[in-house]
Design a protein around this motif. Sequence first.
Motif, PDB file in Angstrom:
ATOM      1  N   ASN A  16      13.484 -13.665   2.265  1.00  0.00           N
ATOM      2  CA  ASN A  16      12.910 -12.571   1.439  1.00  0.00           C
ATOM      3  C   ASN A  16      12.378 -11.370   2.047  1.00  0.00           C
ATOM      4  O   ASN A  16      11.278 -10.920   1.971  1.00  0.00           O
ATOM      5  CB  ASN A  16      11.813 -13.106   0.316  1.00  0.00           C
ATOM      6  CG  ASN A  16      12.353 -14.022  -0.369  1.00  0.00           C
ATOM      7  OD1 ASN A  16      13.723 -14.254  -0.864  1.00  0.00           O
ATOM      8  ND2 ASN A  16      11.709 -14.956  -0.897  1.00  0.00           N
ATOM      9  N   GLU A  46       9.182  -3.233  -0.202  1.00  0.00           N
ATOM     10  CA  GLU A  46       9.087  -4.270  -1.209  1.00  0.00           C
ATOM     11  C   GLU A  46      10.351  -5.033  -1.281  1.00  0.00           C
ATOM     12  O   GLU A  46      11.477  -4.240  -1.654  1.00  0.00           O
ATOM     13  CB  GLU A  46       8.624  -3.729  -2.708  1.00  0.00           C
ATOM     14  CG  GLU A  46       8.531  -4.696  -3.671  1.00  0.00           C
ATOM     15  CD  GLU A  46       8.079  -4.049  -4.915  1.00  0.00           C
ATOM     16  OE1 GLU A  46       8.459  -4.863  -6.042  1.00  0.00           O
ATOM     17  OE2 GLU A  46       7.900  -3.018  -4.852  1.00  0.00           O
ATOM     18  N   PRO A 103      13.320  -7.633   3.779  1.00  0.00           N
ATOM     19  CA  PRO A 103      14.121  -6.526   3.664  1.00  0.00           C
ATOM     20  C   PRO A 103      14.798  -6.238   4.888  1.00  0.00           C
ATOM     21  O   PRO A 103      14.199  -6.396   6.148  1.00  0.00           O
ATOM     22  CB  PRO A 103      13.200  -5.176   3.311  1.00  0.00           C
ATOM     23  CG  PRO A 103      11.926  -5.827   2.690  1.00  0.00           C
ATOM     24  CD  PRO A 103      11.770  -7.263   3.372  1.00  0.00           C
ATOM     25  N   THR A 140      17.749  -3.755  -0.569  1.00  0.00           N
ATOM     26  CA  THR A 140      16.905  -4.958  -0.425  1.00  0.00           C
ATOM     27  C   THR A 140      15.481  -4.497  -0.336  1.00  0.00           C
ATOM     28  O   THR A 140      14.390  -5.018  -0.111  1.00  0.00           O
ATOM     29  CB  THR A 140      16.953  -5.764   1.105  1.00  0.00           C
ATOM     30  OG1 THR A 140      17.209  -4.875   2.271  1.00  0.00           O
ATOM     31  CG2 THR A 140      18.553  -6.544   0.907  1.00  0.00           C
ATOM     32  N   SER A 141      15.297  -3.142  -0.020  1.00  0.00           N
ATOM     33  CA  SER A 141      13.974  -2.654  -0.731  1.00  0.00           C
ATOM     34  C   SER A 141      14.316  -1.215  -1.215  1.00  0.00           C
ATOM     35  O   SER A 141      15.232  -0.429  -0.841  1.00  0.00           O
ATOM     36  CB  SER A 141      13.188  -2.207   0.674  1.00  0.00           C
ATOM     37  OG  SER A 141      12.158  -1.592   0.290  1.00  0.00           O
ATOM     38  N   LYS A 142      13.382  -1.024  -2.245  1.00  0.00           N
ATOM     39  CA  LYS A 142      13.938   0.275  -3.085  1.00  0.00           C
ATOM     40  C   LYS A 142      13.517   1.481  -2.368  1.00  0.00           C
ATOM     41  O   LYS A 142      14.088   2.548  -2.685  1.00  0.00           O
ATOM     42  CB  LYS A 142      12.949   0.153  -4.397  1.00  0.00           C
ATOM     43  CG  LYS A 142      11.554   0.290  -4.188  1.00  0.00           C
ATOM     44  CD  LYS A 142      10.737   0.279  -5.402  1.00  0.00           C
ATOM     45  CE  LYS A 142       9.180   0.286  -5.077  1.00  0.00           C
ATOM     46  NZ  LYS A 142       8.478   0.263  -6.282  1.00  0.00           N
ATOM     47  N   VAL A 169      13.570  -6.797  -2.612  1.00  0.00           N
ATOM     48  CA  VAL A 169      14.448  -6.816  -3.944  1.00  0.00           C
ATOM     49  C   VAL A 169      15.548  -7.696  -3.503  1.00  0.00           C
ATOM     50  O   VAL A 169      16.352  -7.501  -2.406  1.00  0.00           O
ATOM     51  CB  VAL A 169      14.922  -5.522  -4.242  1.00  0.00           C
ATOM     52  CG1 VAL A 169      15.647  -5.608  -5.380  1.00  0.00           C
ATOM     53  CG2 VAL A 169      13.796  -4.545  -4.390  1.00  0.00           C
ATOM     54  N   ARG A 170      15.678  -8.797  -4.232  1.00  0.00           N
ATOM     55  CA  ARG A 170      16.863  -9.691  -4.106  1.00  0.00           C
ATOM     56  C   ARG A 170      17.845  -9.093  -4.842  1.00  0.00           C
ATOM     57  O   ARG A 170      18.060  -8.885  -5.997  1.00  0.00           O
ATOM     58  CB  ARG A 170      16.496 -10.993  -4.536  1.00  0.00           C
ATOM     59  CG  ARG A 170      17.732 -11.930  -4.866  1.00  0.00           C
ATOM     60  CD  ARG A 170      18.262 -12.423  -3.554  1.00  0.00           C
ATOM     61  NE  ARG A 170      17.069 -13.353  -2.539  1.00  0.00           N
ATOM     62  CZ  ARG A 170      17.235 -13.373  -1.313  1.00  0.00           C
ATOM     63  NH1 ARG A 170      18.572 -13.238  -0.813  1.00  0.00           N
ATOM     64  NH2 ARG A 170      16.297 -14.257  -0.764  1.00  0.00           N
TER      65      ARG A 170
END
Length: 621
Positions: A467, A518, A469, A426-428, A520-521
Amino acid sequence: MKRCHLLIVAVVLGCFLVPPASPVSGGAVENAVVEARMLEDLKYLASDDCEGRGINTQGLNLAADYIAGKFKEAGLKPANGDSYFQPFDLNAGSKLIGGGENNKLTLKGPQGQTVELELGKHFTVLGFGSTGKVAAPVVFVGYGVTAPEHQYDDYAGLDVAGKIVVVLRNVPRQSAREGLVFPANEGQINRHARMDSKASNAEVHKAAAVIFVNENQNVAQGTDALRSFNETAQSFDPIGIPVLHVRRSLINSLIRSQTGRDLSALEQEIDRNVKPSSFPLDGWTAELETKVEKSITPVKNVVAVAEGSGPLADETIVIGAHYDHLGRGERGSLAAGSKDIHYGADDNASGTTTLIEVARRFGNQPGRKGRRIVFIAFTGEEKGLLGSRHYTTKPLFPLEKTVAMLNLDMVGRLRDDKVQIYGTGTSKDFSDLLDKLNDKHKFKMSKTAGTQMLGGSSDHESFNRKNIPTLFFFTGNHPQYHRPTDTWDLINVEGMRRIAEIVEEITLALSTTEKRPEFVRVTGPAPTSGSTTMRGPTLGIMPAYAEDDKQEGVVLDGVSPGRPAEKAGLKAGDRIINISGKPVKNMQNYMTVMNGFKKGDKIEVTIIRDGKEQKVTIPLE
């Protein structure tokens, strides 16, 4: 004791820096002190006094008071003005008032037809709906599903505001003959297939009322049975509009008059193409009246805050754990008929205890640089993530400035250093951060990019849907899950202390790094998500949750006491690869194969144990 931390204030090459070791993790003596206080917290939360922390118990309030007291001792401030509590009401049950004189349904057609239906014979009122009086046009909305993750929406292009929607039960392709679209876990049901979820979706689309009708497969298994009021009256997340269940033959006549086709043909077309076919039933209206009395129970989240300072102080990190459980055998208990206290030591006194311990490490730090850290003990998780859903609907700190959420649920059974972490995609930045921190902690991490485990989820999911993370920490299932035998003496307190330490360090990194994670979906079918209903007999297995297991088969994390798998000698670590000549490559295969059997059948299960194949004959009950 005041704790000092060396703060991290920079980002190198876009990656999180790893914070130094916490002072609490340095020596055996101090570790023993930490474990002793964690054990004290655990034993209280899983005590007779707390009565299993059920929604309708005084023990739940005692637990909330205890948690608030520990937050205060830690030096945390109340997050809701001068209160540590975020109160809200939930429905603890419903009662149908007045029978047929107060609960009515009449269908009126375009040619002046009037069909008065009889309560109990032609229709039922469902207990999770509400009192209402509605006269409105009727719209057929297929399965009533809005699932963007599957690019499927029965409401697309329709305006159902103020109208009565007719909804098929379940989901498209539930039998898996043409390939599952909404896959399932053993004994579970996909959230899109739940009747209360469908009704909630109708309410979101501003429908005035919902009429359910049985789908083909349900009817094929027997009579066109109607759900009763009583079996649906225990919903803890009531719907604000009337909800009814009507005989399929009656709705079929409306569909046929509009389209010239039977409902069965229309349903088969939707299943075949996985494409919605929704439309107004022109000229048809319904007049209905329901009278439902709800029993409202006041509950509360426990919320505390450790404020930060500096340029990041206006942003928030949430650390959460649910503190409710099943009381004396509330809905969700796997001990059929038991009224014994369900102590919930692992689920989730362990997570709550770990939450309190992490809170101690950030309390009493005036002037701490970095983001604020909000600690939340959620209620109502066992009833459908209600506490976290309430918080994300009415947040005490802005969600747009909430940069991450860490969730602790069932972290008390650390075995062989194995910890499962969901949401790493959910976050890089999450996966690399975990790897760097784990160089010291030496956990055997099983990382899953998505947020949902097989058959369900936990409170982090409410934040993921906003939305944000999320990371979810979990040490695995066990035979005591949702039973009175989930007691404090089975908990690995040292393991909880170690998890508290790595969560502390993750929080420290996230709170001080300038770049926020950040979001991420994670799209596509999650490798561990569910579900349509499993309609065949079950073995009573507990699948292991591990995305990094690339071998075919279903690995067992445990078996349920007294169920066929245990009686046949299956155990944790066994890998099911074949059932009666049919290969089992994954959980979906397992369900599809098992759905082909019935109670009384004998099946031959091929497993791999200690690297060797074994065949076991199991009678199905």
